[in-house]
Design a protein around this motif. Structure first.
Motif, PDB file in Angstrom:
ATOM      1  N   SER A   8       0.843  -1.189   0.000  1.00  0.00           N
ATOM      2  CA  SER A   8       0.000   0.000   0.000  1.00  0.00           C
ATOM      3  C   SER A   8       0.877   1.237   0.000  1.00  0.00           C
ATOM      4  O   SER A   8       2.025   1.206   0.420  1.00  0.00           O
ATOM      5  CB  SER A   8      -0.904  -0.013   1.239  1.00  0.00           C
ATOM      6  N   LEU A  11       1.715   6.577   4.086  1.00  0.00           N
ATOM      7  CA  LEU A  11       0.686   7.385   4.734  1.00  0.00           C
ATOM      8  C   LEU A  11       0.814   8.845   4.310  1.00  0.00           C
ATOM      9  O   LEU A  11       1.908   9.382   4.184  1.00  0.00           O
ATOM     10  CB  LEU A  11       0.842   7.303   6.254  1.00  0.00           C
ATOM     11  N   SER A  13       0.803  11.921   5.585  1.00  0.00           N
ATOM     12  CA  SER A  13       0.888  12.585   6.878  1.00  0.00           C
ATOM     13  C   SER A  13       2.135  13.453   6.919  1.00  0.00           C
ATOM     14  O   SER A  13       3.139  13.149   6.292  1.00  0.00           O
ATOM     15  CB  SER A  13       0.948  11.541   8.007  1.00  0.00           C
ATOM     16  N   LYS A  38       7.261   2.334   2.498  1.00  0.00           N
ATOM     17  CA  LYS A  38       6.065   2.903   3.124  1.00  0.00           C
ATOM     18  C   LYS A  38       6.215   4.390   3.427  1.00  0.00           C
ATOM     19  O   LYS A  38       5.282   5.030   3.903  1.00  0.00           O
ATOM     20  CB  LYS A  38       5.761   2.156   4.434  1.00  0.00           C
ATOM     21  N   ALA A 309       1.009  -0.627   8.697  1.00  0.00           N
ATOM     22  CA  ALA A 309       0.370   0.382   7.845  1.00  0.00           C
ATOM     23  C   ALA A 309      -1.151   0.374   8.036  1.00  0.00           C
ATOM     24  O   ALA A 309      -1.784   1.441   8.115  1.00  0.00           O
ATOM     25  CB  ALA A 309       0.723   0.128   6.382  1.00  0.00           C
ATOM     26  N   LEU A 310      -1.725  -0.801   8.109  1.00  0.00           N
ATOM     27  CA  LEU A 310      -3.174  -0.911   8.285  1.00  0.00           C
ATOM     28  C   LEU A 310      -3.598  -0.300   9.623  1.00  0.00           C
ATOM     29  O   LEU A 310      -4.601   0.406   9.718  1.00  0.00           O
ATOM     30  CB  LEU A 310      -3.591  -2.377   8.209  1.00  0.00           C
ATOM     31  N   TRP A 312      -2.077   2.069  11.383  1.00  0.00           N
ATOM     32  CA  TRP A 312      -1.962   3.533  11.357  1.00  0.00           C
ATOM     33  C   TRP A 312      -2.985   4.176  10.404  1.00  0.00           C
ATOM     34  O   TRP A 312      -3.493   5.243  10.699  1.00  0.00           O
ATOM     35  CB  TRP A 312      -0.546   3.920  10.959  1.00  0.00           C
ATOM     36  N   ASN A 313      -3.277   3.528   9.305  1.00  0.00           N
ATOM     37  CA  ASN A 313      -4.306   4.070   8.398  1.00  0.00           C
ATOM     38  C   ASN A 313      -5.682   4.048   9.045  1.00  0.00           C
ATOM     39  O   ASN A 313      -6.509   4.931   8.810  1.00  0.00           O
ATOM     40  CB  ASN A 313      -4.324   3.260   7.105  1.00  0.00           C
ATOM     41  N   THR A 314      -5.942   3.026   9.837  1.00  0.00           N
ATOM     42  CA  THR A 314      -7.237   2.885  10.516  1.00  0.00           C
ATOM     43  C   THR A 314      -7.427   3.947  11.588  1.00  0.00           C
ATOM     44  O   THR A 314      -8.531   4.454  11.796  1.00  0.00           O
ATOM     45  CB  THR A 314      -7.376   1.482  11.127  1.00  0.00           C
ATOM     46  N   ALA A 316      -5.769   6.866  11.700  1.00  0.00           N
ATOM     47  CA  ALA A 316      -5.431   8.228  11.248  1.00  0.00           C
ATOM     48  C   ALA A 316      -6.662   9.125  11.258  1.00  0.00           C
ATOM     49  O   ALA A 316      -7.778   8.674  11.038  1.00  0.00           O
ATOM     50  CB  ALA A 316      -4.841   8.167   9.836  1.00  0.00           C
TER      51      ALA A 316
END
Length: 316
Positions: A8, A11, A13, A38, A309-310, A312-314, A316
């Motif tokens: 993916s 992020l 950010s 990432k 990653a999942l 932190w994306n969730t 965010a």
């Protein structure tokens, strides 16, 4: 560099996350590359050293050299399988194998299959060069890779032993407590009617009393006007463990530096602890380190990186 599966995107950010990882050198490049893809800052802080030594190399050489009373065969001919539990074991075995003059396994007329088993992406090292150096007739060798990349999966992939012998290249653990995974692996093989023979293929050694310094010395920074100021605390977002030995090595170094795990967490309250698979997670918890996320795809490092990653994306 090994092939990479789709990942993916980084992020979106303004904060570029810093992820520490404690792997030894032989794994560091792969994991660092995935973290960089990432868009994160990889912080390598090795807490163990994994490498062959003057003690381990002769141990492997014994099984690959011809017998004193028979120059045509090697001790390895008395085995039906080799079970590799780590990439380091395969590399150490190969390092000795390429120095042998003759292939340790001969071509046999009878239908006798020799099995070589490894976990996940480690099995990529069991290529044509490896197999042809191991045996004059490479098609005599069957390579097995369990669907679940754990020592238990490795045992299941070998099937019933029927009293046959299996060579198990494992680490000689120095300055650390041997985790129960290897004794458990050997015990499970015996329960499946194999006769496991342990050979110390390489050393897993503590990296020393100051090996945690890079983790504890990262300072939190923020920008005020055009000046960058340091605050108390750590600018550390996550730490990735890929083995129990790494966890123990970090904790030993923290004690040498006058700290402990609780103090490290207090200095970095948002720190996520990620484990590469359930075996590592169980070992960390046993040592008092609470794990926040465990990769469910632990055949390669992509799993634990994508899990971070999942998370932190969730959130965010």
């Amino acid at each position: 560099m090994e092939g990479l599966s789709p990942i993916s995107p980084p992020l979106l950010s303004s904060h570029k996350r810093t992820v520490a990882f404690t792997t030894p050198l032989n794994y560091a490049g792969r994991l660092s590359h995935l973290l960089q893809l990432k868009g994160w800052n990889p912080l390598w802080c090795p807490t163990i050293v994994v490498q062959p030594s003057r003690l381990t190399k002769p141990s492997i050489q014994f099984f690959l050299s011809t017998k004193d009373n028979d120059e045509r065969t090697t001790p390895l001919e008395d085995f039906s399988a080799i079970a590799f539990t780590s990439r380091a074991g395969i590399l150490a075995f190969w390092e000795t194998l390429i120095e042998t003059e003759k292939t340790p396994l001969q071509a046999r007329a009878e239908n006798f299959t020799f099995t070589v088993s490894a976990l996940g992406k480690d099995a990529e090292l069991l290529n044509g060069d490896f197999l042809s150096k191991l045996c004059k007739k490479p098609d005599r060798i069957r390579v097995t890779v369990p669907g679940v990349a754990t020592p238990t999966g490795l045992v299941e992939s070998l099937g019933l032993g029927g009293g046959r012998r299996v060579l198990c290249p494992v680490p000689l653990v120095v300055d650390l407590v041997e985790p129960p995974v290897i004794p458990g692996f050997l015990s499970d093989l015996a329960l499946r009617d194999w006769v496991p023979v342990k050979v110390h293929a390489y050393e897993t050694r503590w990296a020393g009393p100051r090996c945690a310094e890079r983790v504890v010395s990262v300072k939190r920074r923020h920008r005020r006007s055009e000046e960058v100021e340091e605050e108390e605390g750590l600018d550390l977002d996550a730490i990735v463990f890929t083995s129990t030995g790494e966890v123990e090595g970090l904790l030993k170094s923290l004690r040498e530096l006058g700290l402990d795990w609780r103090m490290l967490k207090e200095r970095s309250p948002g720190l996520l602890v990620a484990a590469h698979g359930p075996v590592t997670a169980s070992g960390a918890e046993r040592l008092g380190v609470t794990v926040d996320l465990v990769s469910s795809r632990f055949h390669s490092f992509e799993g634990v990186v994508d899990a971070l990653a999942l998370t932190w994306n969730t959130t965010a």
